[in-house]
Design a protein around this motif. Structure first.
Motif, mmCIF file in Angstrom:
data_model
loop_
_atom_site.group_PDB
_atom_site.id
_atom_site.type_symbol
_atom_site.label_atom_id
_atom_site.label_comp_id
_atom_site.label_asym_id
_atom_site.label_seq_id
_atom_site.Cartn_x
_atom_site.Cartn_y
_atom_site.Cartn_z
ATOM 1 N N VAL A 89 8.788 3.689 0.640
ATOM 2 C CA VAL A 89 7.730 3.028 1.411
ATOM 3 C C VAL A 89 7.654 3.615 2.815
ATOM 4 N N SER A 90 8.814 3.875 3.406
ATOM 5 C CA SER A 90 8.853 4.486 4.731
ATOM 6 C C SER A 90 8.175 5.852 4.735
ATOM 7 N N THR A 93 4.425 5.416 5.120
ATOM 8 C CA THR A 93 3.940 4.548 6.181
ATOM 9 C C THR A 93 3.153 5.353 7.217
ATOM 10 N N SER A 95 1.811 3.969 10.114
ATOM 11 C CA SER A 95 1.726 3.181 11.343
ATOM 12 C C SER A 95 1.671 4.088 12.569
ATOM 13 N N ARG A 99 6.852 6.389 11.010
ATOM 14 C CA ARG A 99 7.237 5.976 9.652
ATOM 15 C C ARG A 99 8.520 5.174 9.609
ATOM 16 N N TRP A 103 10.284 -0.101 9.937
ATOM 17 C CA TRP A 103 11.210 -0.569 8.905
ATOM 18 C C TRP A 103 12.605 -0.795 9.457
ATOM 19 N N ARG A 219 -0.551 11.196 3.339
ATOM 20 C CA ARG A 219 0.298 10.236 2.624
ATOM 21 C C ARG A 219 0.317 10.538 1.129
#
Length: 423
Positions: A89-90, A93, A95, A99, A103, A219
């Motif tokens: 998931v990281s 990411t 964001s 990344r 988290w 991604r």
């Protein structure tokens, strides 16, 4: 943002999220990442070494070893599931904060909450649930903490940086023991102090350091099926990754077998009058030895480009320490063994992490693949109780336990030479 390259302070846009890093990181960046590593391993080791054994001894002193095996085994199983998933998931990411940092923060909050929940439990089931929550959070944090080295540190600097972060892993033992002692040795205070330290030590990297942003267009595809498939990295397609995983598994299995019952070893075999204080002394000696070897070993490895030979040296040194514990159940020999073990583990922590970063299969999956490698850290926590408990009970007691530790550790030495892509 903390971190310097040749042209000055590093920004969040350099290096790019999936590019091979070229600019060297600065001391501030390395220090903040080391504190974040300390936060994670303080959260791991303080309960395993001190708080859980004390809590379970109060619950059922006659079956304390078996109960500890159940609790740590379930926690390690949770870690094996969560770490690669959090890493995957990281990796995906996007964001604006990067990344890894979101988290790391989420994992620190969940891990601290799990520790506080565990502190108030008075049944085996409650302790297992609390420790599983803590392990889930800490492993989410670990997925973020381990990856910046490969994300942002050039190959020629990785062993030194890994040496500093590895020292933090060793410091997790002694700082945790010291924290519990300073807070009066109480279980509730120990858990509360550990939870607060996890948050406080993790924040500097989260708040101050750069974290390259992944553009949405870069991604990788995201699906549950792809995530499930990501738990398997083919050793035939990526043999170096497979051998690195197996080497780390054996070394950490030996370490887990040797440390799982340390408090009970001091109580039942060495007959040390204050086992809690004894653990603090031993971890201080162990950490001092690791401090003396990790950075020099990392510098030698970075300068020469050689990783495998130093891993072999670390295996031999750690096995020698285990044999001392197997043969001589006295306090002076135990102190000497702690120093020898720390010296070997310091070499290993610096060099092995740098080696692993050079055998990761795909740049877009660094955190996920490091999460799989981290199964070689948590998996032994499941295997060690199953191996250690019958040895202590029926196959030579603590002498047999530490003989097994030596054998398992030595088995890793020839396997590291099967890694062909790293010198």
């Amino acid at each position: 943002m903390i971190g310097e390259g040749p042209a000055g302070p590093r920004t969040a846009a350099a290096p790019s999220a999936t590019a091979e890093p070229l600019a060297r990181v600065g001391a501030g960046w390395t220090g903040a990442l080391s504190l974040a590593n300390l936060a994670v391993f303080l959260g791991f080791f303080t309960p395993i070494q001190i708080l859980l054994p004390l809590q379970l001894e109060r619950l059922d002193a006659a079956h304390k070893a078996d109960l500890l095996s159940w609790v740590t085994g379930v926690g390690a199983f949770v870690a094996m599931l969560v770490n690669p998933l959090a890493g995957a998931v990281s990796d995906r990411t996007t964001s604006r904060f990067g990344r890894r940092r979101p988290w790391m923060l989420l994992g620190a909050l969940l891990g601290a909450g799990g520790l506080l929940f565990t502190a108030g439990r008075h049944s085996l089931l409650g302790i297992i649930v609390g420790w599983a929550l803590a392990q889930a959070g800490l492993n989410i944090m670990l997925a973020g903490v381990t990856t910046p080295v490969v994300d942002q540190v050039p190959v020629g600097q990785r062993a030194v940086v890994s040496g500093w972060t590895g020292i933090s892993q060793s410091l997790g033992l002694v700082v945790g023991a010291g924290l519990v002692t300073v807070l009066g040795g109480g279980i509730l205070a120990g858990y509360a102090g550990t939870a607060a330290a996890v948050l406080a030590l993790g924040l500097p990297f989260v708040l101050l350091c750069s974290d390259p942003v992944l553009p949405p267009a870069a991604r990788a595809p995201f699906s549950l099926r792809r995530l499930a498939a990501g738990y398997w990295v083919s050793p035939s397609r990526y043999p170096d990754f497979g051998w690195a995983f197996l080497t780390r598994l054996l070394i950490n299995l030996g370490n887990a077998i040797g440390t799982l019952y340390l408090l009970y070893y001091l109580t039942d075999a060495v007959h040390y009058p204050s086992p809690d204080s004894g653990v603090l002394v031993l971890t201080a000696v162990y950490t001092l030895a690791a401090l003396l070897t990790a950075i020099p070993a990392g510098a030698i490895s970075d300068r020469t480009g050689r990783r495998r030979a130093l891993v072999v040296v670390s295996c031999v040194v750690m096995a020698a320490a285990a044999l001392l514990l197997a043969l001589f159940h006295t306090w002076p020999v135990t102190i000497a063994a702690a120093f020898v073990l720390g010296a070997g583990y310091g070499i290993y922590l610096a060099v092995d992490q740098a080696l692993v970063t050079q055998v990761l299969p795909v740049a877009a999956d660094h955190a996920k693949d490091l999460g799989i490698i981290n199964i070689a850290n948590s998996g032994p926590q499941v295997l060690a109780p199953a191996l250690a408990a019958p040895v202590v009970a029926h196959l030579g007691g603590y002498g047999g336990l530490y003989a097994l530790t030596a054998v398992v550790t030595l088995l890793a030495a020839p396997l590291v030479h099967r890694i062909r892509g790293v010198a």
